[in-house]
Write an enzyme that holds these catalytic residues in place. Structure first.
Site, PDB file in Angstrom:
ATOM      1  N   GLY A   1      -5.954  12.677  -5.126  1.00  0.00           N
ATOM      2  CA  GLY A   1      -4.703  13.337  -4.775  1.00  0.00           C
ATOM      3  C   GLY A   1      -3.532  12.895  -5.627  1.00  0.00           C
ATOM      4  O   GLY A   1      -2.440  13.466  -5.524  1.00  0.00           O
TER       5      GLY A   1
ATOM      6  N   THR B   1      -5.131   5.914  -1.738  1.00  0.00           N
ATOM      7  CA  THR B   1      -3.710   6.158  -2.009  1.00  0.00           C
ATOM      8  C   THR B   1      -3.091   7.040  -0.924  1.00  0.00           C
ATOM      9  O   THR B   1      -1.963   6.819  -0.511  1.00  0.00           O
ATOM     10  CB  THR B   1      -3.546   6.899  -3.356  1.00  0.00           C
ATOM     11  OG1 THR B   1      -4.469   6.378  -4.285  1.00  0.00           O
ATOM     12  CG2 THR B   1      -2.138   6.756  -3.889  1.00  0.00           C
TER      13      THR B   1
ATOM     14  N   ASP C   1     -16.914   2.744  -5.244  1.00  0.00           N
ATOM     15  CA  ASP C   1     -15.663   3.518  -5.159  1.00  0.00           C
ATOM     16  C   ASP C   1     -15.985   5.015  -5.113  1.00  0.00           C
ATOM     17  O   ASP C   1     -15.174   5.860  -5.529  1.00  0.00           O
ATOM     18  CB  ASP C   1     -14.738   3.195  -6.348  1.00  0.00           C
ATOM     19  CG  ASP C   1     -13.262   3.478  -6.050  1.00  0.00           C
ATOM     20  OD1 ASP C   1     -12.940   3.816  -4.904  1.00  0.00           O
ATOM     21  OD2 ASP C   1     -12.452   3.378  -6.989  1.00  0.00           O
TER      22      ASP C   1
HETATM   23 ZN    ZN Z   1      -9.078   1.327  -5.192  1.00  0.00          ZN
END
Ligand code: ZN
Length: 388
Positions: A68, A98, A284
């Site tokens: 994003g 985030t 991740d």
């Molecule tokens: Zn991170």
């Protein structure tokens, strides 16, 4: 009930060729030879000539999607069960990044429950990049105590232009809360810390060790391979008792800019004398990977892949000559120990029946079993997500 015959077991320690009996989602027996009784409806899997490994644990995945940062169109999609199964990952820890505004704890908890319903094991961190931490209930301790899936806080961003720029005191309070919440809930409690590229690097974590009575085991800095300076500082930090996590999803272009491939980072840390117990990998997965051209222009956004987790372990064995039983630890027993997932990360009697069968030469994944259910068999996907 499942019986795996004649497989070379890496628990991750090598146990030799064994028969492994599974029932009720658990590993019930590991013996030189087990014969199924005539009245028992046991499915037999021939493990002859194959390696039997613990199912992998990925401690940092954006299961709800992430990204994003390049506007709405750069929001990445949710994790699909089949991606996880094909990666050999049987336990995943979900987190927000985030964007802790449009992605919220309510959705994260529901997505974790969905993945569990679909057959794998799933835990989550409460919060996102943001400080103060946006929890589901009143505070960090309550989330640890009352939400089964919550095993820590994260990913809290520091040393990054996208972080809330927490003060040291705010950071210490989070570590203190996770410690007490972890004690009260019997979960351990870990703060998963997103490390950015800023020069502050590990300063807060080093100060926690020196200035407070809080043990380093409650902090897990991730993305520690993102640049050479942070990596070097990580060696000192880990040799001093800290824990470090490398992110496996990467691009060749990132590595040209100084990011270390996780397999290479593992080799360098071991050569520098860092104890293997202090190193883990995570993917991740489903986070965004912005791709830039040589002029520094953003030309693409890719989605980080969960299958990089095991690929980097394979590369550590095949390219860096790290023994399989050592390399495997960074995605199995080390992660389980650090997150206190006591029934995960090892092929052991009484543990959850999370297992992977691979080819001994290529180390290619062939069969994946999650909580006793065969999800992938000889490369063929048997269980998909609800809407796949
Ligand atoms: Zn991170």
């Amino acid at each position: 009930m499942l019986l795996i015959k004649n497989a070379a077991v890496y628990a991750p320690d090598p146990l030799g060729v064994k028969d492994v009996f599974l029932a009720g989602g658990r590993v019930c027996a590991i013996r030189d030879s087990i014969e199924p009784g005539p009245d028992l409806p046991v499915e037999v899997i021939d493990g002859t000539g194959k390696l039997l490994l613990p199912g992998f644990i990925d401690s940092h995945v954006h299961i709800l999607g992430g990204g994003g940062e390049g506007g709405y169109r750069s929001r990445t999609p949710e994790l699909k069960l089949s991606d996880l199964v094909r990666a050999g990952t049987t336990t995943v820890v979900g987190c927000l990044g985030t964007d802790g505004v449009t992605r919220r704890m309510e959705n994260l908890i529901a997505k974790a429950k969905q993945l569990k319903d679909e057959g794998v094991s799933c835990y989550i961190y409460t919060g996102s990049y943001d400080v103060p931490v946006r929890t589901f209930l009143a505070d960090i301790r309550s989330d640890l105590l009352f939400i089964d899936e919550v095993i820590g806080v994260g990913e809290i961003a520091i040393a990054d232009h996208r972080s809330s720029q927490p003060t040291f005191e705010e950071f210490v309070r989070i570590v203190a809360d996770v410690r007490v919440g972890g004690m009260l809930s019997g979960k351990g409690g870990v703060v998963n810390i997103h490390m950015g590229d800023d020069g502050q690097m590990l300063e807060y974590l080093e100060r926690v060790k020196v200035e407070t009575p809080l043990p380093a085991c409650h902090m897990l800095p991730t993305h520690m391979n993102r640049n050479p300076l942070l990596f070097e500082r990580g060696i000192t930090y880990a040799k001093g008792g800290g824990y470090v996590d490398f992110t496996t999803s990467s691009y060749a272009s990132f590595q040209e800019e100084g990011e270390l491939k996780s397999s290479d980072a593992l080799k360098k840390m071991l050569d520098a004398g860092v104890p293997i117990e202090h190193i883990t990998f995570s993917s991740d997965g489903q986070g965004s990977l912005p791709v830039f051209n040589r002029e520094g222009e953003n030309i693409d956004v890719q989605v980080a892949r969960v299958d990089t987790l095991y690929q980097e372990v394979r590369d550590a064995v095949r390219q860096e000559n790290i023994p399989l039983e050592t390399a495997l630890r960074v995605i199995t027993s080390n992660v389980a120990d650090h997150l206190r997932l006591t029934r995960k990360g090892r092929v052991r009697e009484g543990n959850d029946a999370d297992l992977v069968l691979t080819d001994p030469d290529t180390l290619e994944l062939q069969t994946v079993i999650a909580r006793g259910q065969v999800m992938l068999r000889d490369g063929k996907l048997l269980v998909k997500g609800s809407f796949e």
